[in-house]
Design an enzyme around this catalytic site. Structure first.
Site, PDB file in Angstrom:
ATOM      1  N   TYR A 102      -4.276   0.427  -5.354  1.00 58.29           N
ATOM      2  CA  TYR A 102      -3.055   1.060  -4.854  1.00 58.29           C
ATOM      3  C   TYR A 102      -2.381   1.852  -5.975  1.00 58.29           C
ATOM      4  CZ  TYR A 102      -3.512  -2.293  -0.968  1.00 58.29           C
ATOM      5  OH  TYR A 102      -3.968  -3.036   0.101  1.00 58.29           O
ATOM      6  N   TRP A 158       0.844  -1.186   0.000  1.00 54.00           N
ATOM      7  CA  TRP A 158       0.000   0.000   0.000  1.00 54.00           C
ATOM      8  C   TRP A 158       0.889   1.250   0.000  1.00 54.00           C
ATOM      9  CZ3 TRP A 158      -3.736   1.609   4.535  1.00 54.00           C
ATOM     10  CH2 TRP A 158      -4.622   2.599   4.065  1.00 54.00           C
TER      11      TRP A 158
END
Length: 286
Positions: free
Chosen positions: A56, A23
């Site tokens: 992401y 992330w």
């Protein structure tokens, strides 16, 4: 790390217990080479599972992972990605998975997760996931951010019990899933994949970084409080962890933690400071 530990999926397949989360990785060109180096350092040291998602960086994380894994034997890796809820139906999911696979530079995913619940019916998403398995695009499918009631509903749908994993937020300072979700998943043979096991480097619970007991216990094992948080998660039964890995130093610290075995008296002290809930808690999500 003296041999990667594994968790067993329903069909007996061994999934690595520790992976690398991504992330926010790939978001900034200035840190790209450092992040690629971190992922490669992890792979070289024995961490074969990498978790990412189309969300992401709108694919930038998957592209970064694809660059990092270039040159490694694909069968040695366990690649996880996630589909946006609005893409998790017949209209978009097949395009989404193809794009994820393309960005990763591979031809299949080991695990494909519904990132969180949206408006597309679960039965439609499951039908698509099952088709992707049959077509060899993914080996397993699962869910993320599903609470107990969501899992119960999922399992009432045809083939819903084929769900391999539920990825949810879990760390020492957020133990709500232990009350009902963890027991339910264990009973139904679904491992937990814990995201933010380090509480986002402590930012989600800054008090843990200064806690005297955690510092003392960590010192006893010759590790940092951050490593202690990871050791606590890895100690849990039927649970994998995917700490975000942005630098070589942090990746290697995470790997060292895999060798730490917490003693019962230390676990007791830790849990007295940050106890499990004695009632139902809302599912923690970031």
């Amino acid at each position: 790390m003296n041999g990667q530990r594994h968790i067993q999926l329903k069909d007996g397949t061994r999934m690595p217990q520790m992976g690398m989360g991504t992330w926010c990785l790939g978001d900034h060109q200035a840190t790209r080479e450092m992040e690629i180096d971190a992922l490669r350092a992890g792979i070289d040291a024995g961490i074969k599972m990498i978790d990412t998602a189309e969300m992401y960086g709108e694919g930038k994380s998957e592209e970064l992972v694809g660059q990092a894994i270039r040159g490694y034997k694909r069968d040695d890796l366990f690649l996880v990605s996630k589909v946006y809820p609005h893409n998790a139906g017949k209209k978009n999911i097949f395009h989404s998975v193809e794009q994820s696979i393309k960005r990763l530079g591979t031809d299949y995913l080991d695990l494909y997760l519904l990132h969180w619940r949206g408006n597309i019916p679960l039965n439609e998403t499951i039908e698509c996931m099952e088709e992707l398995v049959r077509g060899g695009k993914i080996r397993y499918w699962g869910v993320s951010n599903f609470d107990t009631s969501d899992m119960e509903e999922l399992f009432r749908v045809d083939a819903g019990s084929n769900c391999a994993v539920n990825q949810v937020l879990y760390h020492l300072g957020s133990r709500g899933i232990e009350y009902d979700l963890v027991p339910w998943l264990k009973e139904h043979g679904v491992p937990v994949m814990a995201y933010c096991p380090l509480a986002q480097a402590g930012s989600l619970r800054q008090d843990m970084m200064e806690n005297a007991v955690l510092r003392e216990v960590a010192s006893h094992y010759g590790i940092t409080v951050m490593q202690l948080l990871l050791a606590f998660v890895l100690h849990q039964d039927n649970m994998a962890a995917i700490p975000r890995s942005g630098s070589r130093e942090h990746v290697l610290e995470n790997i060292e933690t895999g060798n730490v075995v917490l003693e019962p008296q230390d676990l007791k002290r830790i849990c007295e400071e940050y106890p499990a809930p004695n009632g139902k808690q809302p599912l923690d999500i970031v």
